[in-house]
Design an enzyme around this catalytic site. Sequence first.
Site, mmCIF file in Angstrom:
data_model
loop_
_atom_site.group_PDB
_atom_site.id
_atom_site.type_symbol
_atom_site.label_atom_id
_atom_site.label_comp_id
_atom_site.label_asym_id
_atom_site.label_seq_id
_atom_site.Cartn_x
_atom_site.Cartn_y
_atom_site.Cartn_z
ATOM 1 N N ASP A 5 -45.705 -52.098 18.103
ATOM 2 C CA ASP A 5 -46.333 -52.225 16.786
ATOM 3 C C ASP A 5 -47.841 -52.344 16.830
ATOM 4 O O ASP A 5 -48.503 -52.273 15.797
ATOM 5 C CB ASP A 5 -45.772 -53.451 16.059
ATOM 6 C CG ASP A 5 -44.340 -53.230 15.650
ATOM 7 O OD1 ASP A 5 -44.055 -52.125 15.173
ATOM 8 O OD2 ASP A 5 -43.527 -54.139 15.814
ATOM 9 N N HIS A 62 -40.135 -58.740 13.424
ATOM 10 C CA HIS A 62 -39.411 -57.563 13.945
ATOM 11 C C HIS A 62 -40.150 -56.323 13.427
ATOM 12 O O HIS A 62 -41.267 -56.055 13.854
ATOM 13 C CB HIS A 62 -37.959 -57.675 13.468
ATOM 14 C CG HIS A 62 -36.997 -56.719 14.086
ATOM 15 N ND1 HIS A 62 -37.309 -55.904 15.131
ATOM 16 C CD2 HIS A 62 -35.690 -56.454 13.784
ATOM 17 C CE1 HIS A 62 -36.252 -55.177 15.450
ATOM 18 N NE2 HIS A 62 -35.251 -55.490 14.642
ATOM 19 N N HIS A 74 -43.037 -59.725 23.450
ATOM 20 C CA HIS A 74 -41.742 -59.099 23.207
ATOM 21 C C HIS A 74 -40.680 -59.931 23.907
ATOM 22 O O HIS A 74 -40.913 -60.452 24.998
ATOM 23 C CB HIS A 74 -41.735 -57.669 23.763
ATOM 24 C CG HIS A 74 -40.658 -56.836 23.171
ATOM 25 N ND1 HIS A 74 -39.386 -56.835 23.666
ATOM 26 C CD2 HIS A 74 -40.673 -55.994 22.102
ATOM 27 C CE1 HIS A 74 -38.661 -56.014 22.927
ATOM 28 N NE2 HIS A 74 -39.407 -55.500 21.974
HETATM 29 N N1 ACO Z 1 -49.330 -64.537 20.002
HETATM 30 C C1 ACO Z 1 -49.542 -65.749 20.576
HETATM 31 N N2 ACO Z 1 -48.644 -66.384 21.338
HETATM 32 C C2 ACO Z 1 -47.454 -65.797 21.510
HETATM 33 C C3 ACO Z 1 -47.146 -64.548 20.942
HETATM 34 C C4 ACO Z 1 -48.143 -63.907 20.159
HETATM 35 N N3 ACO Z 1 -47.929 -62.729 19.613
HETATM 36 N N4 ACO Z 1 -45.892 -64.184 21.279
HETATM 37 C C5 ACO Z 1 -45.421 -65.183 22.027
HETATM 38 N N5 ACO Z 1 -46.372 -66.153 22.172
HETATM 39 C C6 ACO Z 1 -46.267 -67.375 22.990
HETATM 40 C C7 ACO Z 1 -45.428 -68.441 22.293
HETATM 41 O O1 ACO Z 1 -46.223 -69.311 21.545
HETATM 42 C C8 ACO Z 1 -44.770 -69.101 23.471
HETATM 43 O O2 ACO Z 1 -45.711 -69.969 24.079
HETATM 44 P P1 ACO Z 1 -45.218 -71.390 24.678
HETATM 45 O O3 ACO Z 1 -44.192 -71.053 25.714
HETATM 46 O O4 ACO Z 1 -46.450 -72.012 25.210
HETATM 47 O O5 ACO Z 1 -44.632 -72.132 23.519
HETATM 48 C C9 ACO Z 1 -44.534 -67.982 24.478
HETATM 49 O O6 ACO Z 1 -45.558 -67.011 24.179
HETATM 50 C C10 ACO Z 1 -43.166 -67.337 24.366
HETATM 51 O O7 ACO Z 1 -43.005 -66.940 23.004
HETATM 52 P P2 ACO Z 1 -41.634 -66.934 22.218
HETATM 53 O O8 ACO Z 1 -41.921 -67.044 20.760
HETATM 54 O O9 ACO Z 1 -40.713 -67.937 22.844
HETATM 55 O O10 ACO Z 1 -41.104 -65.495 22.561
HETATM 56 P P3 ACO Z 1 -39.908 -64.797 21.873
HETATM 57 O O11 ACO Z 1 -39.289 -63.934 22.905
HETATM 58 O O12 ACO Z 1 -39.044 -65.767 21.165
HETATM 59 O O13 ACO Z 1 -40.619 -63.933 20.731
HETATM 60 C C11 ACO Z 1 -41.735 -62.207 19.632
HETATM 61 C C12 ACO Z 1 -40.891 -62.594 20.840
HETATM 62 C C13 ACO Z 1 -41.032 -62.673 18.344
HETATM 63 C C14 ACO Z 1 -41.867 -60.692 19.574
HETATM 64 C C15 ACO Z 1 -43.114 -62.880 19.753
HETATM 65 O O14 ACO Z 1 -43.768 -62.432 20.913
HETATM 66 C C16 ACO Z 1 -43.997 -62.654 18.541
HETATM 67 O O15 ACO Z 1 -43.890 -63.405 17.563
HETATM 68 N N6 ACO Z 1 -44.879 -61.607 18.562
HETATM 69 C C17 ACO Z 1 -45.675 -61.268 17.424
HETATM 70 C C18 ACO Z 1 -44.832 -60.475 16.430
HETATM 71 C C19 ACO Z 1 -44.571 -59.071 16.902
HETATM 72 O O16 ACO Z 1 -45.469 -58.363 17.373
HETATM 73 N N7 ACO Z 1 -43.308 -58.638 16.749
HETATM 74 C C20 ACO Z 1 -42.895 -57.274 17.095
HETATM 75 C C21 ACO Z 1 -41.947 -57.291 18.230
HETATM 76 S S1 ACO Z 1 -41.533 -55.654 18.688
HETATM 77 C C22 ACO Z 1 -40.387 -55.193 17.522
HETATM 78 O O17 ACO Z 1 -39.664 -55.960 16.943
HETATM 79 C C23 ACO Z 1 -40.298 -53.808 17.280
#
Ligand code: ACO
Length: 436
Positions: free
Chosen positions: A370, A275, A314
């Site tokens: 971010d 987050h 996201h």
């Molecule tokens: N890098 C690589 N792969 C990713 C990423 C990433 N940053 N984000 C999502 N994916 C992939 C997952 O592995 C998943 O793949 P799959 O379907 O083959 O298993 C798919 O994309 C969907 O990802 P989820 O984790 O299910 O997405 P969710 O909505 O649960 O998570 C999150 C969102 C937590 C923001 C995620 O994208 C992430 O971890 N990003 C990196 C951390 C980040 O930048 N957080 C800031 C968010 S903005 C904020 O809070 C202000």
Amino acid sequence: MSDEQSGAKNTLSIRDNRTGRDYEVEIHEGDVIRAMDLRQIKVDEGDFGMMSYDPAFVNTASTRSTVTYIDGANGILQYRGYPIEQLAERSSFLEVAYLLLKGELPTQSELDAFVQDVTFHTYVHENMRDLLDSFRYDAHSMGMMISAVSALSTFYPEAKNVHDPDTRWIQINRLVAKMPTLAAFAYRYHRGLPLVYPENELSYSANFLNMLFRIGVKEYRPNPVLERALDVLFILHADHEQNCSATTMRVIGSAEADPFSAMAGAMAALYGPLHGGANEQVLRMLHRIGDVKNVPEFIKGVKNREERLMGFGHRVYKSYDPRAAIIKRTAEEVFEVTGRNPLLDIALELERIALEEDFFVSRNLYPNVDFYSGLIYQALGFPVEMFPVLFAIPRTVGWLAQWQELIEDPEQRIARPRQVFTGSERREFVPVEERG
Ligand code: ACO
């Protein structure tokens, strides 16, 4: 053709194939059915009734809200109806804060009064210094801030009176006003620098920069480009509807905890690397990559699921995060003053490659807020430990707007989700000496 003429009804028909019974539930605005309407679906009278199962609340609305609107598919973000692009370009952070908290943009006299009120509350009790002094020399600033905000509740016991609008408004002013002071104190504690007290004739952002960076001069005036950049970053981070920390604020608030305690919980949620901790992770990732030439290898590791590309993806935005686009532009303005951050080239290359790769495109992974914010913070002179704190300062407004809405919403009660129990059935206790 009207719904009446076509025979269309705003209801959903459900057939329970276990019993052959039919049910009709109302569809409310926003394509919503009430989860409690499912409870009537039962196999027999002793049955608890049907529930929906939604780990991480991906398809569950927990509230009606008028604060922030996001259309994730089209990259739209609006506060109280105003597009984020217009607010970032034409407004100030405290004007946006007023908008989020009160629902309307202020008139000049309302804005002047709000700025005066916030300015009036910037000082913290001297005992807060002792609290901060008690931390270890290398304590993370966010851990210090969470404790400090929680401790503030003990200075304002009347804050427990959450149903009184006037008392609420004073606590809101206090929190908005004191967050930069506490953040600057935490920062200077780390550096071993004497604390700088608020200068009430400065703007919100300039005062913050003054408390952080003034050393050895009587008068400190930040560069106006940097002051404005910080204000824009504050506007962009002010609210983002029902995210993890806002939901935490609402859940704790639903138990009628005072806003300081509830906000300490929201800040703890924001501290998580998925987050508000993400921009810190972005910077660490960029440092680790070290050079533009190492980007393809890094992307390979992400595709092999060895790691995540921090600052990408996201839960809600499935297109370019509109805040990331504004931040990218702001970064260029800041770098004209501070000099170019060499990590920017690595970030741009990561974005360029990622946006061409099927792995990211097929999963709708784009830069989020971010991805570039950490680069600006670093250029402004902040250490990475301060990044989540810089997020928490403006988000204070969003948390408080959400909290206030919760308290005033007659439909809300103490939050209490259900579970699907998958553990053991009843069994008899066995004394330890008889266990195999
Ligand atoms: N890098 C690589 N792969 C990713 C990423 C990433 N940053 N984000 C999502 N994916 C992939 C997952 O592995 C998943 O793949 P799959 O379907 O083959 O298993 C798919 O994309 C969907 O990802 P989820 O984790 O299910 O997405 P969710 O909505 O649960 O998570 C999150 C969102 C937590 C923001 C995620 O994208 C992430 O971890 N990003 C990196 C951390 C980040 O930048 N957080 C800031 C968010 S903005 C904020 O809070 C202000």
